[in-house]
Enzyme design. Structure first.
Site, mmCIF file in Angstrom:
data_model
loop_
_atom_site.group_PDB
_atom_site.id
_atom_site.type_symbol
_atom_site.label_atom_id
_atom_site.label_comp_id
_atom_site.label_asym_id
_atom_site.label_seq_id
_atom_site.Cartn_x
_atom_site.Cartn_y
_atom_site.Cartn_z
ATOM 1 N N TYR A 19 3.821 -39.821 36.432
ATOM 2 C CA TYR A 19 4.401 -38.536 37.423
ATOM 3 C C TYR A 19 3.613 -38.100 38.452
ATOM 4 O O TYR A 19 4.126 -37.219 39.399
ATOM 5 C CB TYR A 19 4.850 -37.540 36.365
ATOM 6 N N LYS A 23 0.581 -43.042 23.117
ATOM 7 C CA LYS A 23 0.895 -44.392 23.146
ATOM 8 C C LYS A 23 -0.508 -45.098 22.867
ATOM 9 O O LYS A 23 -0.726 -46.124 23.909
ATOM 10 C CB LYS A 23 1.938 -44.694 23.848
ATOM 11 N N ASP A 79 6.451 -44.064 19.763
ATOM 12 C CA ASP A 79 7.782 -44.510 19.453
ATOM 13 C C ASP A 79 7.930 -44.158 17.824
ATOM 14 O O ASP A 79 9.208 -43.710 17.475
ATOM 15 C CB ASP A 79 7.494 -46.229 19.412
ATOM 16 N N ASP A 119 8.986 -36.018 28.496
ATOM 17 C CA ASP A 119 10.164 -36.038 28.980
ATOM 18 C C ASP A 119 11.199 -36.668 28.303
ATOM 19 O O ASP A 119 12.190 -36.151 27.902
ATOM 20 C CB ASP A 119 10.198 -36.854 30.330
#
Ligand code: NAP
Length: 442
Positions: free
Chosen positions: A159, A229, A305, A329
């Site tokens: 972002y 992640k 995940d 987000d």
């Protein structure tokens, strides 16, 4: 400081940050942007509800000095600009603002007003509490089990806005570096690839994870989960995890215990007593046994995940979540859906060091309902509740949230909820606000 179009009431007092602490006067000046589309309708409802809760809690001793500032369509019409510089400077000066949704101007290279405000004021923490309110229809069997506060890092990650479109000359320059480092083979279709850059820094991670831990401490929350992640993006998300644990243990050692430390206790190494073993196990399952380590905040991490599964399968094991921008987000919308949708999800963008805070509805302007006195003001009302929390006006916050919950559970709600609840009475925005105020009396 003099402003041309920012006129606080004379009795209003300024909120200040001194020696790292917020000084909240009894009559704090709070700036507001009504917003576009449904913004003015829901803003009016929210303001009445907050004023009533504050009056009920403090009987005139405390009062918010609401002060209008301009952004979005109204600013464009009045001043020819979507986001006048004076608006940003006013928030810089007065610290607190609350805003309705703003139209994202299309074309002409104009960036989202929300993103611009977050970046110019370095509002690095996007804080999104997600909980279920009794009576709100939800797609899962036990929506009440989800009650999390997401601390989404707001200034870094993909972002940051560093990206080049396919064919941009700067991409060639980047390729020469990749070639030098022997990485060029990793770009599968170099001629047509667009490229983005994902910065995640130690300072950025330290400040968001610290903010999450301090929040957990102040609100008696049980755990802070670092969601990343890092198994794939080792030097960005992987370092988010590494630095997250690092800052927790360096700066908050007396408040926290890591999940690994708890497992060591469960395994019973080093002469751990059976009671402590049991306590550690309960703690791992999201419980809070009395005494040490029961009152420590558990620091744990999950791969992003897996976290989506966990939040559906074992939501009550999670509490405060700290995560980089993109994960945050996705996660905040997924969590909001789990408890009945975005219509009731509040948000705040905060810089805890400077004190700047911008509270906002998380949905958009729903332009088709403009001036119809129809939309649900819940998201903005709950953002107002977050503001009362940040002002430390906890009594008013409780009165307001309880009354909102009561109004929903008696099925007197706006159209969006009414269409999903059997036997509901549909109220206008203003009537819903009035019902919440009446419920404060009861
Ligand atoms: P939206 O304004 O959030 O509206 C989508 C739909 O969500 C509405 O049609 C309505 O559904 C429902 N909805 C949203 N807020 C509601 C409320 N308070 N009460 C009841 N229902 C509500 O999304 P959009 O149409 O994609 O975006 C419109 C504009 O808002 C765009 O310019 C966008 O850029 C901007 N936006 C601003 C923000 C922000 O300021 N933070 C955030 C997102 C979007 P039904 O039609 O099913 O009744």
């Amino acid at each position: 400081m003099e402003f041309e179009n920012v006129k606080p009431p004379e009795w209003g007092e300024i909120i200040e940050m001194k020696d790292g602490k917020l000084h909240i006067p009894e009559k704090p000046i709070v700036l507001y942007i009504e917003g576009d589309g449904i913004g003015p309708d829901i803003f009016r409802g929210m303001k009445r509800v907050i004023d009533a809760a504050v009056e009920k809690a403090y009987r005139g001793e405390r009062k918010i000095a609401w002060t209008k500032i301009y952004a979005g369509e109204e600013a464009k019409e009045k001043f020819g600009e979507w986001l006048p510089d004076e608006t940003v400077k006013a928030i810089e000066h007065y610290l607190f603002a609350i805003k309705g949704p703003l139209t994202t101007p299309v074309g002409g290279g104009i960036r989202s007003l929300n993103v611009t405000l977050r970046q110019r004021l370095d509002l690095y923490a996007c804080v999104r509490p997600v909980r279920w309110f009794k009576g709100v229809p939800a797609p899962v069997k036990h929506p009440e089990k989800l009650n999390v506060v997401i601390f989404r890092e707001n200034t870094e990650d993909v972002y940051a806005g560093i990206e080049w479109e396919p064919g941009h000359p700067s991409i060639k320059k980047l390729y020469s570096i990749l070639e030098e480092d022997g990485l060029m083979g990793k770009i599968r279709f170099p001629e047509t690839a667009g490229i983005g850059i994902k910065p995640i820094s130690k300072e950025g991670t330290y400040r968001i994870v610290s903010a999450a831990i301090k929040y957990a401490k102040r609100h008696g929350r049980k755990s802070v989960t670092l969601v990343h992640k890092g198994n794939i993006m080792k030097y960005t998300e992987g370092y988010f995890k590494k630095w997250g644990y690092e800052v927790a243990l360096k700066e908050f050692r007396d408040w926290v215990i890591t999940e690994d430390e708890l497992w060591d206790q469960v395994k019973g190494e080093d002469g751990v007593t059976p009671i402590k073993k049991e306590g550690a196990f309960a703690h791992l399952r999201g419980g809070r046994p009395p005494g040490d380590p029961g009152d420590r905040i558990v620091i744990k991490d999950r791969i992003a995940d897996a976290m989506f599964q966990q939040l559906l399968l074992r939501p009550d094991e999670y509490d405060v979540i700290a995560t980089p921008n993109l994960n945050g987000d996705y996660l905040s919308d997924a969590c909001a859906a789990q408890v009945g949708g975005l219509g009731m999800a509040p948000g705040a963008n905060i810089n805890y060091e400077t004190g700047h805070a911008l509270f906002e509805a998380t949905h958009g302007t729903a332009p088709k309902y403009r001036n119809m006195d129809k939309a649900n003001p819940g998201s903005l009302i709950l953002s107002g509740a977050m503001m009362l929390d940040y002002l430390r006006w906890m009594e008013a916050k409780k009165i307001m949230v309880d009354a909102l919950e009561r109004s929903i559970s008696e099925k007197k709600v706006t159209y969006d909820l009414a269409r999903q609840i059997d036997g509901a009475t549909q109220l206008k925005t203003s009537e819903f606000a009035t019902r919440i105020i009446e419920n404060m009396e009861e």
